[in-house]
Design an enzyme around this catalytic site. Structure first.
Site, PDB file in Angstrom:
ATOM      1  N   ARG A  61       0.883  -1.207  -0.004  1.00 36.22           N
ATOM      2  CA  ARG A  61      -0.022   0.077   0.054  1.00 36.22           C
ATOM      3  C   ARG A  61       1.198   1.165  -0.196  1.00 36.22           C
ATOM      4  NH1 ARG A  61      -1.718   0.948   4.176  1.00 36.22           N
ATOM      5  NH2 ARG A  61      -0.650  -0.621   5.561  1.00 36.22           N
ATOM      6  N   LYS A 203      -8.334  -2.919   1.168  1.00 37.10           N
ATOM      7  CA  LYS A 203      -8.033  -2.034   2.300  1.00 37.10           C
ATOM      8  C   LYS A 203      -9.016  -0.801   2.168  1.00 37.10           C
ATOM      9  CE  LYS A 203      -5.818  -4.417   5.014  1.00 37.10           C
ATOM     10  NZ  LYS A 203      -6.333  -5.197   6.042  1.00 37.10           N
ATOM     11  N   HIS A 223      -9.856  -4.730  13.116  1.00 42.09           N
ATOM     12  CA  HIS A 223      -8.677  -5.140  12.272  1.00 42.09           C
ATOM     13  C   HIS A 223      -8.169  -6.436  13.055  1.00 42.09           C
ATOM     14  CE1 HIS A 223      -4.650  -4.645  10.070  1.00 42.09           C
ATOM     15  NE2 HIS A 223      -5.159  -5.560   9.361  1.00 42.09           N
ATOM     16  N   SER A 241       1.601  -6.445  11.708  1.00 39.67           N
ATOM     17  CA  SER A 241       2.361  -7.443  11.245  1.00 39.67           C
ATOM     18  C   SER A 241       3.496  -8.172  11.948  1.00 39.67           C
ATOM     19  CB  SER A 241       2.611  -6.842   9.747  1.00 39.67           C
ATOM     20  OG  SER A 241       3.533  -7.742   9.019  1.00 39.67           O
ATOM     21  N   LYS A 245      -0.435 -12.741  14.355  1.00 38.60           N
ATOM     22  CA  LYS A 245      -2.118 -12.788  14.434  1.00 38.60           C
ATOM     23  C   LYS A 245      -2.619 -14.141  13.509  1.00 38.60           C
ATOM     24  CE  LYS A 245      -3.750  -9.784  11.765  1.00 38.60           C
ATOM     25  NZ  LYS A 245      -4.343  -8.546  11.041  1.00 38.60           N
ATOM     26  N   THR A 246      -2.122 -14.199  12.243  1.00 39.66           N
ATOM     27  CA  THR A 246      -2.471 -15.315  11.481  1.00 39.66           C
ATOM     28  C   THR A 246      -2.182 -16.584  11.950  1.00 39.66           C
ATOM     29  OG1 THR A 246      -2.194 -13.794   9.450  1.00 39.66           O
ATOM     30  CG2 THR A 246      -2.409 -16.157   9.094  1.00 39.66           C
ATOM     31  N   ASP A 260      -8.807 -11.402   9.339  1.00 43.03           N
ATOM     32  CA  ASP A 260      -8.141 -10.201   9.132  1.00 43.03           C
ATOM     33  C   ASP A 260      -9.152  -9.090   9.486  1.00 43.03           C
ATOM     34  OD1 ASP A 260      -6.209  -8.280   8.537  1.00 43.03           O
ATOM     35  OD2 ASP A 260      -7.106  -7.812   6.751  1.00 43.03           O
ATOM     36  N   ARG A 325       2.577 -12.069  -1.018  1.00 40.79           N
ATOM     37  CA  ARG A 325       1.108 -12.452  -0.586  1.00 40.79           C
ATOM     38  C   ARG A 325       0.533 -13.489  -1.259  1.00 40.79           C
ATOM     39  NH1 ARG A 325      -1.132  -9.660   3.979  1.00 40.79           N
ATOM     40  NH2 ARG A 325       0.311  -7.757   4.272  1.00 40.79           N
TER      41      ARG A 325
END
Length: 534
Positions: A61, A203, A223, A241, A245-246, A260, A325
Site C-alpha cells: 500500500r 483495504k 482489524h 504484522s 495474528k494469522t 483479518d 502475498r
C-alpha cells in the site's frame, strides 16, 4: 462458488461512466480469469496450479497516496491525519473521468459484482471495474460471492474503479504523485489509479466499513482475526504484522471465522471478507500448513519468486519484496467456519512482538488498560538488516490498524470498552517477542509457550491462577501457566541484569506516553489513567 458467465447490462455501463460495451468480461469464473491472465502474458502458473503475478511498481500500500474526499459529509466526521488525507471534490471528478475514459478505451475490461459482510443485516454490495483479470480474481477471492439468483437483481451500493496502468498528472489531479487511491463517501466510489497492488482494493472497502459501520450502524469494525471453539466460544486476535495474528488464530482444534477484518454487533461477530490475504515470506508447511496447502488452483500469488529453473515457489526469496502475498477463498481453509459468523467473544488477545523484551508473555488487562493498549496498538520490529544495527524500532498503530480508520481512534476504543463491559469479556496482552533481554541479547519467546498460554486461557485454566502487578504498565502477570516454565512469566526475572530491565522498561513506557499525546483530547480520563507509570 463459481457462477456461469453472464452478460453485463449495457445501460449499467453507461450509468457508471463507461460507454463501450463490447470489451466487458462480467463475472468470470476463476478459471476464466486465470486463462485471461495467461493469455495476456501477465502471469504464470506454479507447480500447484496457483496463478503467480507481479503487481508492478507498488508491492504494498502507499499510505501517503490514499485520499478521502473532503466535503460536508466528512469534514467534521473524519479524523484528518497522516493516514486520512483530504482531497477536494473537484479532483475526485477529474480523476474519475480520467479513469472511466481510460477504461472505456481499454481493449477489454473486467467487471465483478460481490459484497462485503457475512452478516446479511450489514451486507454491502460492491461493483469492481478494472483493467486486469488478476485484480478481478483477487476480488473474487477476497469478497463474498453472490449466488446466480442474487445477481439477477444485484444493485451495487459502492463501486471500485481500478486502472493500474493509468498514470495521473499530480498537478492536474491534486495528488502527490502519479498514483492514488481516492474514497468518496458521498458518491460511494473508490478510485484506484497508477498502482497494481491488490491490497488497495481490499483495504479501500475496509476503510469504508470502518466509517459507516461504527458511525451509522453502531457496529464495531475491527482489524483482527477470529476463531471459534467446538462449544461456540469465540476469540479475537488483534495484532500488527509480524506479531503472530494469522499463525495463532489458525488452530486445528478451532474453526477459523476470518483472518483479518470483522464486525462486532449486539449479538455476534462476523467476517467482512470471503477470503484470506496471507503473507508468504518464510512460509513453510510445517509452521502454517493451512496457508501452505491453500496455494493451489484458484489462489493468486503476488511478487513471489521461483527456484531457478523451476515453477516451484521459493518462499524465502524476498528479492522483489518482503511483502509477498497469496489470496484465496475462505473455503480453501479446511477448518473455515461457514458462514463466517461467531458468537460474542469470551476472550480478546492483543498480540505484540516486543523486541525490547520488556512486556510479559501473558498478562490480563482491565477494561481501561485494554482501551489504552487498543488505542496505542504497539509492537516493536527488529531494525533493518544493516550490519551492527541491533536496536529495535517501536511501531504504534492505533486500534491495530491506523491507516484504515477514518474516525478518531477514541470512537473505536469507546465502542470496544462498552462491549467489553457489557459482555464481561476478558482481555489479554500476549508478547510474542523477546525474553531474557532485548533483540541481540535475549531470544524470541518460544511459539510452543505462546500457544500453551493461549490454550490455557481458552480452556479456562487461567481463572484460578494467582497474579502479580507489573510495576510500570500495571497489567496482571500470572505466576504460573500450564505448559510454560514459571520463570519466563515475569520478564524482569528473565533478564541477567534487572537494573537494565528497569531502564529499558522506563524508556518504553515513555514512548507509550509520547505516542498517546495525540489521542489524549479524544479519550476519557479513565483511559488516560491506565497509562504506564514512570
Amino acid at each position: 462458488m463459481s457462477v456461469p458467465t453472464i452478460m453485463f447490462p449495457v445501460d449499467q455501463l453507461v450509468n457508471i461512466g463507461l460507454h463501450a460495451a463490447d470489451n466487458v468480461h462480467y463475472q468470470l469464473t476463476p478459471e476464466e480469469l486465470v486463462q485471461d491472465t495467461l493469455r495476456l502474458g501477465e502471469g504464470v502458473l506454479n507447480d500447484t496450479g496457483a496463478l503467480v503475478i507481479r503487481t508492478g511498481e507498488f508491492t504494498g500500500r502507499s499510505p501517503k497516496d490514499k485520499f478521502i474526499v473532503k466535503d460536508d459529509l466528512t469534514t467534521n466526521t473524519v479524523h484528518w491525519n497522516e493516514f486520512n488525507i483530504g482531497i477536494d471534490e473537484k479532483y475526485f471528478f477529474i480523476i474519475k473521468k480520467k479513469i472511466t475514459d481510460y477504461l472505456a478505451k481499454c481493449p477489454e475490461i473486467w467487471v465483478r459484482d460481490a459484497y462485503a459482510c457475512a452478516d446479511s443485516r450489514y451486507r454491502l454490495n460492491i461493483r469492481i471495474v478494472n483493467e486486469k483479470p488478476w485484480i478481478n480474481l483477487f476480488s473474487y477471492n477476497m469478497f463474498l460471492r453472490p449466488t446466480e439468483e442474487e445477481l439477477e437483481n444485484f444493485k451495487p451500493e459502492w463501486t471500485i474503479f481500478s486502472a493500474p496502468d493509468l498514470l495521473l498528472d499530480p498537478a492536474e489531479c491534486g495528488t502527490r504523485q502519479h498514483n492514488a487511491a481516492v474514497i468518496s463517501f458521498r458518491h460511494k466510489t473508490i478510485l484506484i489509479a497508477g498502482t497494481g497492488y491488490t491490497g488497495e482494493t481490499k483495504k479501500g472497502i475496509f476503510s469504508v466499513l470502518n466509517y459507516i459501520l461504527p458511525l451509522e450502524r453502531n457496529v464495531l469494525s475491527m482489524h483482527c482475526s477470529a476463531n471459534m471453539g467446538r462449544d461456540g466460544e469465540t476469540a479475537l486476535f488483534f495484532g500488527l504484522s509480524g506479531t503472530g495474528k494469522t499463525t495463532l488464530s489458525a488452530d486445528p482444534k478451532r474453526k477459523l471465522i476470518g483472518d483479518d477484518e470483522h464486525g462486532w454487533t449486539d449479538d455476534n461477530i462476523f467476517n467482512f471478507e470471503g477470503g484470506c490475504y496471507a503473507k508468504c515470506i518464510g512460509l513453510t508447511e510445517d509452521k502454517e500448513p493451512e496457508i501452505y496447502n491453500a496455494i493451489r488452483q484458484g489462489a493468486l500469488l503476488e511478487n513471489t519468486m521461483f527456484f531457478d529453473g523451476t515453477n516451484r515457489i521459493n518462499f524465502d526469496d524476498g528479492s522483489i519484496t518482503e511483502n509477498t502475498r497469496v489470496s484465496y477463498p475462505l473455503d480453501f481453509i479446511s477448518n473455515a467456519q461457514e458462514p463466517s459468523l461467531g458468537n460474542i467473544p469470551t476472550n480478546v488477545f492483543f498480540l505484540t512482538c516486543d523486541a525490547y523484551g520488556v512486556l510479559p508473555p501473558l498478562s490480563k488487562l482491565t477494561t481501561e488498560q485494554a482501551m489504552y493498549q487498543f488505542i496505542s496498538g504497539y509492537t516493536a520490529k527488529v531494525a533493518g538488516t544493516e550490519a551492527g544495527v541491533t536496536e529495535p524500532k517501536s511501531t504504534f498503530s492505533a486500534c491495530f490498524g491506523a491507516p484504515f480508520l477514518p474516525l478518531h481512534p477514541g470512537k473505536y476504543a469507546e465502542m470496544l470498552g462498552e462491549k467489553l463491559r457489557k459482555h464481561n469479556v476478558k482481555v489479554w496482552l500476549v508478547n510474542t517477542g523477546w525474553t531474557g533481554g532485548p533483540y541481540g541479547i535475549g531470544h524470541r519467546m518460544k511459539l510452543s509457550y505462546t500457544r500453551a498460554m493461549i490454550t490455557a486461557v481458552l480452556e479456562g485454566k487461567m481463572e484460578t491462577s494467582k497474579y502479580e502487578t507489573h510495576p510500570v504498565f500495571g497489567m496482571e502477570m500470572p505466576l504460573e501457566c500450564p505448559g510454560v516454565p514459571s520463570d519466563v512469566l515475569n520478564p524482569r526475572n528473565t533478564w541477567p541484569d534487572s537494573s537494565a530491565y528497569d531502564s529499558k522498561c522506563k524508556a518504553l513506557a515513555n514512548q507509550f506516553l509520547a505516542n498517546f499525546e495525540k489521542y489524549a483530547s479524544g479519550v476519557s480520563a479513565e483511559i488516560l489513567a491506565a497509562a504506564p507509570k514512570v
